[in-house]
Design a protein around this motif. Structure first.
Motif, short mmCIF file in Angstrom:
data_model
loop_
_atom_site.label_atom_id
_atom_site.label_comp_id
_atom_site.label_asym_id
_atom_site.label_seq_id
_atom_site.Cartn_x
_atom_site.Cartn_y
_atom_site.Cartn_z
N ARG A 1 0.38 11.94 -15.79
CA ARG A 1 -1.01 11.73 -16.49
C ARG A 1 -1.41 13.13 -16.89
NH1 ARG A 1 -4.06 6.84 -13.99
NH2 ARG A 1 -5.67 7.18 -15.53
N GLU A 2 -1.02 14.24 -16.01
CA GLU A 2 -1.43 15.57 -16.09
C GLU A 2 -0.69 16.23 -17.25
OE1 GLU A 2 -1.05 19.06 -13.17
OE2 GLU A 2 -1.68 17.29 -12.02
N THR A 3 0.71 15.66 -17.40
CA THR A 3 1.60 16.05 -18.62
C THR A 3 1.03 15.40 -19.86
OG1 THR A 3 3.57 15.97 -17.00
CG2 THR A 3 4.06 16.22 -19.16
N LEU A 4 0.76 14.24 -19.78
CA LEU A 4 0.11 13.74 -20.99
C LEU A 4 -0.94 14.07 -21.37
CD1 LEU A 4 1.17 9.88 -19.99
CD2 LEU A 4 2.23 11.26 -21.89
N LYS A 5 -1.80 14.74 -20.60
CA LYS A 5 -3.06 15.30 -20.96
C LYS A 5 -2.95 16.42 -21.81
CE LYS A 5 -7.62 15.98 -19.10
NZ LYS A 5 -8.59 16.70 -18.03
N ARG A 6 -1.87 17.22 -21.21
CA ARG A 6 -1.74 18.51 -21.85
C ARG A 6 -1.25 18.15 -23.38
NH1 ARG A 6 2.25 22.55 -19.04
NH2 ARG A 6 1.17 24.24 -20.16
N LEU A 7 -0.52 16.80 -23.40
CA LEU A 7 0.10 16.72 -24.92
C LEU A 7 -1.03 15.93 -25.63
CD1 LEU A 7 3.44 15.19 -23.45
CD2 LEU A 7 3.03 17.36 -25.37
N ASN A 8 -2.24 15.98 -25.12
CA ASN A 8 -3.16 15.16 -25.73
C ASN A 8 -2.70 13.66 -26.07
OD1 ASN A 8 -5.74 14.71 -27.28
ND2 ASN A 8 -5.13 15.67 -29.17
N ILE A 9 -2.16 13.00 -25.15
CA ILE A 9 -1.73 11.69 -25.08
C ILE A 9 -2.73 10.91 -24.27
CG2 ILE A 9 -0.08 10.00 -24.91
CD1 ILE A 9 2.01 12.20 -26.20
N LYS A 10 -3.16 9.74 -24.49
CA LYS A 10 -4.10 9.06 -23.60
C LYS A 10 -3.86 7.51 -23.77
CE LYS A 10 -9.07 7.91 -23.45
NZ LYS A 10 -8.54 6.43 -24.08
N HIS A 11 -3.80 7.14 -22.56
CA HIS A 11 -3.64 5.55 -22.48
C HIS A 11 -5.02 4.92 -21.95
CE1 HIS A 11 0.67 6.85 -22.14
NE2 HIS A 11 1.04 5.61 -22.45
N ASP A 12 -5.33 3.80 -22.71
CA ASP A 12 -6.59 3.16 -22.31
C ASP A 12 -6.48 2.44 -20.80
OD1 ASP A 12 -7.50 3.82 -24.86
OD2 ASP A 12 -6.64 2.29 -25.57
N LYS A 13 -5.01 1.90 -20.67
CA LYS A 13 -4.97 1.20 -19.61
C LYS A 13 -3.53 1.44 -18.74
CE LYS A 13 -8.13 -2.71 -19.74
NZ LYS A 13 -8.36 -4.14 -20.24
N PHE A 14 -3.59 1.54 -17.34
CA PHE A 14 -2.12 1.34 -16.89
C PHE A 14 -2.20 -0.04 -16.22
CE2 PHE A 14 -0.59 5.62 -16.57
CZ PHE A 14 -1.41 6.58 -17.35
N ILE A 15 -1.17 -0.75 -16.71
CA ILE A 15 -0.98 -2.15 -15.92
C ILE A 15 0.34 -1.98 -15.08
CG2 ILE A 15 -0.45 -4.63 -16.74
CD1 ILE A 15 -2.98 -3.58 -18.09
N TYR A 16 -0.01 -2.39 -13.80
CA TYR A 16 1.21 -2.38 -12.67
C TYR A 16 1.88 -3.80 -12.86
CZ TYR A 16 -1.04 1.95 -10.81
OH TYR A 16 -1.86 2.94 -10.83
N GLU A 17 3.22 -3.43 -12.96
CA GLU A 17 4.26 -4.65 -12.90
C GLU A 17 4.01 -5.43 -11.85
OE1 GLU A 17 8.24 -3.00 -12.80
OE2 GLU A 17 9.15 -4.98 -13.07
N SER A 18 3.71 -4.99 -10.43
CA SER A 18 3.69 -5.65 -9.32
C SER A 18 2.73 -6.55 -9.40
CB SER A 18 3.64 -4.74 -8.15
OG SER A 18 2.46 -4.13 -8.16
N VAL B 1 3.75 5.66 -6.14
CA VAL B 1 3.89 5.44 -7.38
C VAL B 1 2.53 6.33 -7.99
CG1 VAL B 1 3.13 3.63 -9.04
CG2 VAL B 1 4.96 3.10 -7.40
N ASP B 2 1.20 5.96 -7.44
CA ASP B 2 0.09 6.55 -7.96
C ASP B 2 0.16 8.05 -7.87
OD1 ASP B 2 -1.09 4.30 -8.94
OD2 ASP B 2 -2.37 4.15 -7.27
N LEU B 3 0.78 8.76 -6.82
CA LEU B 3 1.03 9.95 -6.71
C LEU B 3 1.76 10.54 -7.95
CD1 LEU B 3 -0.26 11.44 -4.55
CD2 LEU B 3 1.73 11.47 -3.19
N CYS B 4 2.82 9.80 -8.12
CA CYS B 4 3.72 10.21 -9.22
C CYS B 4 3.01 10.16 -10.47
CB CYS B 4 4.93 9.51 -9.30
SG CYS B 4 6.27 10.03 -10.25
N GLU C 1 0.72 -1.32 -0.01
CA GLU C 1 0.04 -0.02 -0.10
C GLU C 1 1.00 1.27 0.10
OE1 GLU C 1 -0.90 -2.69 2.18
OE2 GLU C 1 -2.60 -3.03 0.48
N GLU C 2 1.71 1.02 0.90
CA GLU C 2 2.81 2.35 1.06
C GLU C 2 3.41 2.59 -0.54
OE1 GLU C 2 6.37 1.54 2.80
OE2 GLU C 2 7.14 3.59 2.65
#
Length: 551
Positions: A233-250, A225-228, A219-220
């Motif tokens: 995502r904010e940066t990507l949004k400005r660039l008009n770049i979107k991901h359908d999914k975020f897949i966590y390695e763990s 990670v989610d904070l980062c 959890e910690e």
RNA sequence: GGGCUCGUAGCUCAGCCAGGAUAGAGCGACGGCCUUCUAAGCCGUAGGUCGCGGGUUCAAAUCCCGCCGAGCCCGCCA
């Protein structure tokens, strides 16, 4: 549409000759399509190619919709386009299909594109930008071409660098009032500095890693990670770049996939053990052994990446990875392992790095240019440019244009360079707002918009006696579906970017010598530039760049 | 040392995968074009042994081999 003309030419040739041939577009003052088939036949029959060409032409007969003339020029058979009929058909089609003009048929195949996937230990930097832009645009292109595309951001939330980050956050916390990813990287850089100075922290990091893999700090770490990612995502949004999914390695560790795959690999002849578990991939031409488990029992990035790729293989028809060139070996290893597992091998789109003039980029050492700063600088410079050129516009309008032009220029600059070419980052080049870049394209678009604002595009129009400028414009926009196909099948993005530039180029030339409003051909030309506008929009959509009606 | 990628005009690049008719752009240089739809534009001039050497072919920037130069990788990092 141009492909219809090609098809007609191809068919009439097929009726006359039986060998394979290639059609090409002559450059100078020859026809609109030509073939060298007479040369090939000349060799086979030991005859003069010019005579053979004549013979072939004499045998071609039938009614053609788009072929107006066929000529033998030095043995090359040249086909001429019937521009009157072709232009009318083209414009009607573009008007009817609009933003679907050029769209490919549904392929019924699921494609997964993994791109960006920057480590969640800091903001995106210029290196990640190339990955994100190529990936996002490729996704748009393949979708338009008819694939069912899903984009995924693979979150590397495990491994040493995340343990270091966790240590950093424990010791230094996360600064308030700063964009999250930028706050996170501060802790990360500080932790790395400590690690270099003091060995006891190396041990600390190792412990965090061990605990994490058994699920203890889950959890910690997920919170950090989610904070980062929030910042990224904010940066990507400005660039008009979107991901359908975020897949966590763990997740691949926690859901047991990694263990399951390790067990399968254990029963193959490639599996070896000493202190570590590893694969011997010499059979695949890879001398370097691929370590799957460290001597302390923890898995490595590659181990988990194999599990991720097995998941992709099972759920998609085509797997595409956008990788930096430093991952070439990893890609090769991954390919080998997937072959062993009898899973789909990904297509790798490898791009070279963007480097800084002062040397290699390193997040760890804090040596990078954050995309956020880059965007701001682009917008700032665009604003200065817009203000200089458009004193008549109010502040808000200028800011709006600068924002879109600045971000678009950045994206365009990166999209138009072929991926295997390395880029040495240079503000002057990236932010070149003069000619031959996005502003040049947007300017052409804005010119079209300005004309169309002043008149309605008539439903009916006559087409006759096209001049060279009109022909060029007709021809270039008719090639759009073909360019989409080429771009999609070759999986490259810069083809679209360069094609878009070509349209702008042809249009500017047209604009400069042909009057639209008030001309005898007003009806036709309004329709022609309207079709041009639509094709430009379609191109920009594929690049994720917003067309600007005014600049 | 081994593997991969790149080398095209002074600079930045397209073309190479699917070989063809005089190798294309832009920047920079020089010279022209705004009483007419935005000159962020257009036109013209100069500038190229397509890294070098072989080979295949009627034909090579493009395919093959060798060499030179640049970059990246070769971690129980990611």
């Amino acid at each position: 549409m141009f492909e219809k003309f090609e098809e007609e030419v191809r068919n009439c040739l097929k009726n006359v000759v039986s060998i394979d041939f290639k059609l090409e577009e002559p450059k100078g003052k020859y026809g609109d399509l030509a073939t060298n088939i007479a040369f090939k036949l000349a060799k086979m029959y030991k005859k003069n190619p010019i005579e053979i060409a004549d013979e072939i032409i004499s045998k071609i007969k039938g009614d053609f919709r788009y072929i107006s003339d066929i000529k033998n020029i030095n043995g090359y058979i040249n086909f001429y386009l019937n521009y009157e009929v072709f232009s009318k058909d083209l414009i009607l089609k573009v008007k009817k299909e609009g933003n679907n003009f050029g769209r490919g048929e549904r392929k019924g195949k699921r494609v997964v594109i993994e791109h960006t996937s920057a480590n969640p230990d800091g903001p995106l930097h210029i290196g990640h930008l190339r990955n994100a832009i190529i990936g996002d645009s490729l996704a748009r292109i393949l979708r338009f071409y008819g694939y069912d595309v899903e984009t995924q951001y693979y979150v590397n939330d495990m491994g040493k660098q995340i343990a270091i980050l966790a240590l950093g956050v424990r010791l230094f916390g996360i600064k308030e009032g700063v964009k999250k990813d930028h706050a996170i990287v501060e802790a990360y850089i500080k932790a790395n500095e400590l690690l270099e100075k003091d060995n006891k922290y190396v041990e600390e990091v190792r412990r965090i890693m061990l605990e994490y893999e058994s699920g203890k700090n889950k959890e910690e770490i997920r919170r950090i990670v989610d904070l980062c990612l929030e910042g990224i995502r904010e940066t990507l949004k400005r660039l008009n770049i979107k991901h359908d999914k975020f897949i966590y390695e763990s997740d691949f560790v926690y859901n047991g996939d990694v263990d399951r795959i390790l067990n399968i690999l254990k029963n193959t002849k490639y599996y070896k053990e000493n202190d570590t578990c590893y694969l011997d991939l010499k059979d695949f031409g890879i001398d370097k052994e691929l370590v799957l488990k460290r001597s302390d029992g923890t898995t490595l990035y590659t181990t988990r990446d194999i599990a991720y790729h097995v998941y992709k293989s099972k759920n998609f028809d085509i797997v595409i990875d956008i990788f930096g060139s430093d991952h070439k070996l990893a890609a090769k290893q991954l390919e080998a392992v997937l072959k062993i597992l009898n899973e789909k091998v990904p297509e790798f789109i490898i791009y070279e790095f963007i480097t800084l003039p002062e040397g290699k980029i390193s997040t760890r050492k804090g040596r990078y240019i954050a995309v956020d700063d880059l965007i701001n600088e682009c917008i700032k410079r665009a604003y200065e440019e817009v203000s200089k050129r458009r004193k008549d516009l109010d502040e808000n309008k200028r800011r709006e244009i600068a924002e879109k032009l600045g971000i678009g220029s950045l994206k365009y600059y990166i999209a138009r360079t072929s991926p295997e070419r390395k880029i040495v980052f240079n503000w002057g080049e990236v932010l070149n707002f003069e000619r031959n870049s996005l502003p040049y394209i947007q300017y052409a678009y804005a010119r079209i918009c300005r004309i169309l604002e002043k008149a309605n595009v008539p439903e009916n129009f006559g087409v006759k006696d096209l001049n060279e400028n009109e022909k060029s414009l007709v021809k270039i926009i008719s090639k759009f579906p073909k360019v989409v196909k080429e771009s999609a099948e070759n999986r490259n993005v810069h083809t679209i970017a360069n094609y878009l530039l070509e349209i702008a180029d042809v249009f500017h030339r047209f604009y400069n010598s042909e009057r639209v409003l008030g001309s005898e051909k007003e009806d036709f030309r309004l329709n022609l530039i309207y079709a041009t506008k639509i094709v430009m929009e379609n191109c920009m959509n594929l690049l994720g760049i917003e067309p600007l009606e005014m600049l």
